[in-house]
Motif scaffolding. Structure first.
Motif, PDB file in Angstrom:
ATOM      1  N   ARG A   1     -77.863 -63.051 -62.457  1.00  0.00           N
ATOM      2  CA  ARG A   1     -78.089 -62.497 -61.128  1.00  0.00           C
ATOM      3  C   ARG A   1     -76.836 -62.420 -60.277  1.00  0.00           C
ATOM      4  NH1 ARG A   1     -83.430 -64.703 -61.107  1.00  0.00           N
ATOM      5  NH2 ARG A   1     -82.545 -66.638 -60.326  1.00  0.00           N
ATOM      6  N   GLU A   2     -75.970 -63.449 -60.353  1.00  0.00           N
ATOM      7  CA  GLU A   2     -74.767 -63.429 -59.513  1.00  0.00           C
ATOM      8  C   GLU A   2     -73.533 -62.984 -60.282  1.00  0.00           C
ATOM      9  OE1 GLU A   2     -74.451 -67.033 -57.242  1.00  0.00           O
ATOM     10  OE2 GLU A   2     -76.330 -66.595 -56.173  1.00  0.00           O
TER      11      GLU A   2
ATOM     12  N   TYR B   1     -80.294 -57.392 -65.029  1.00  0.00           N
ATOM     13  CA  TYR B   1     -79.022 -57.458 -64.298  1.00  0.00           C
ATOM     14  C   TYR B   1     -77.796 -57.493 -65.214  1.00  0.00           C
ATOM     15  CZ  TYR B   1     -81.728 -58.285 -60.103  1.00  0.00           C
ATOM     16  OH  TYR B   1     -82.604 -58.145 -59.054  1.00  0.00           O
TER      17      TYR B   1
ATOM     18  N   GLN C   1     -79.710 -69.062 -64.307  1.00  0.00           N
ATOM     19  CA  GLN C   1     -80.079 -67.637 -64.189  1.00  0.00           C
ATOM     20  C   GLN C   1     -79.058 -66.887 -63.339  1.00  0.00           C
ATOM     21  OE1 GLN C   1     -84.156 -67.082 -62.832  1.00  0.00           O
ATOM     22  NE2 GLN C   1     -84.818 -68.975 -63.812  1.00  0.00           N
ATOM     23  N   ASP C   2     -78.670 -67.525 -62.229  1.00  0.00           N
ATOM     24  CA  ASP C   2     -77.669 -66.894 -61.354  1.00  0.00           C
ATOM     25  C   ASP C   2     -76.336 -66.738 -62.077  1.00  0.00           C
ATOM     26  OD1 ASP C   2     -79.472 -66.754 -59.284  1.00  0.00           O
ATOM     27  OD2 ASP C   2     -78.755 -68.572 -58.291  1.00  0.00           O
TER      28      ASP C   2
ATOM     29  N   LEU D   1     -80.117 -71.952 -61.290  1.00  0.00           N
ATOM     30  CA  LEU D   1     -78.650 -71.846 -61.180  1.00  0.00           C
ATOM     31  C   LEU D   1     -78.054 -71.201 -62.427  1.00  0.00           C
ATOM     32  CD1 LEU D   1     -77.702 -75.264 -59.520  1.00  0.00           C
ATOM     33  CD2 LEU D   1     -77.645 -72.980 -58.480  1.00  0.00           C
TER      34      LEU D   1
END
Lengths: 197, 197
Positions: free
Chosen positions: B16-17, A43, B11-12, B9
């Motif tokens: 990912r986010e 990502y 990782q996000d 969190l």
């Protein structure tokens, strides 16, 4: 640390306590771990989402033997002992996937990347960014990475890749073993690296 | 996610986010944040700890105006609006700092990096790795990065750097604004990127 929102334990895991390992335990790196690393770092951004990184996981003894012959002498014991070894490469024909990877600008393939030298330069830059994401992804799995450029690049390309794929680095992966690293070397201070205009 | 030890969190936040932002709020990026980002990512690995990344933070209106003239037209509005803009560059004379950065092998400077073309190739690779660490460091500060290579490289080099420093990319930094990005584009599947031998 003030100024960051990333949890301090995550800062330690990825940056402050993680180190480049030169020795490893015999604990295997599983296929599940390799998939989780890729499925996280995929990502992170590349230009036009071109995603040119390609990875060869060296798992068989036979392939390990072929790789060792191309490693610099000082790197051979590390690469012989690492539970998993990854060859990271740039795909110079990444543009073939672009219409699928960049649905809001499918013309990018032909408008921007029709020429091979343009693709090679862009693939080198962006696959190198992805190599850095991959190193941090290995750390996110609780493992240590040992990235190396000390090897015969044409030899590795011929042995494991093809004319369209340029090797970038070889990465040893596993849990740190006995005496895995030197003491942490100094880093440049903020004032030595950053200027403000 | 199974296979990783990094907190979901985190990782996000990092992967990912987090997204490449094209618009920004007006909230400033402080000097404290810039220092915290650098002081985190400086620990990530480079070959021989050469640490060739150099950063120019564009904070004054005058410097912003000079930079905008060298940006591709499509990038100008983003770079005009970003609270902070960083020019990332590779120092081709990084070897001068090596005896201090690599105390267990101070001969590296002369044994490995006496030749400028060797230094340029190594600085490009390793500063690009550090650029990726920097992008993730911006995200670790809860900010969005907008890395760009759409600019006049010789122009930026002449305007902000010197013959020893090669520009790599320009990064817009801030909090995402209105309609900051397209929907997430697809990524290549594990099986398309990874082969096992």
């Amino acid at each position: 640390m003030s100024g960051l929102v990333l949890h301090p334990l995550a800062q330690d895991l990825l940056f402050r306590e993680a180190r480049t390992a030169n020795t490893f335990t015999t604990e295997p790196v599983t296929e599940e771990q390799a998939q989780a690393i890729y499925d996280l770092v995929k990502y992170a951004p590349t230009a036009y989402n071109q995603s040119p990184l390609r990875i060869v996981l060296v798992r068989s003894d036979e392939a390990r033997g072929r790789l060792l012959r191309h490693m610099a002498e000082g790197n051979q014991p590390k690469t012989a002992a690492a539970p998993l070894v990854a060859i990271l490469a740039a795909d110079n024909e990444f543009h073939e996937e672009l219409p699928r990877l960049l649905p809001h600008f499918p013309q990018a393939k032909d408008l921007l990347f029709a020429e091979r030298p343009v693709r090679e330069e862009s693939a080198l830059l962006n696959a190198t960014l992805q190599a850095a994401y991959f190193i941090l992804g290995v750390r996110a799995a609780g493992l240590a990475a040992g990235p190396m450029t000390g090897f015969d690049f044409p030899g590795v390309q011929k042995e494991f890749l093809d004319d369209d794929h340029t090797p970038l680095m070889v990465v040893n992966i596993g849990r740190p073993g006995e005496k895995p690293w030197f003491p942490r070397s100094p880093r440049l201070a903020y004032e030595e690296v950053v200027t403000t205009v």
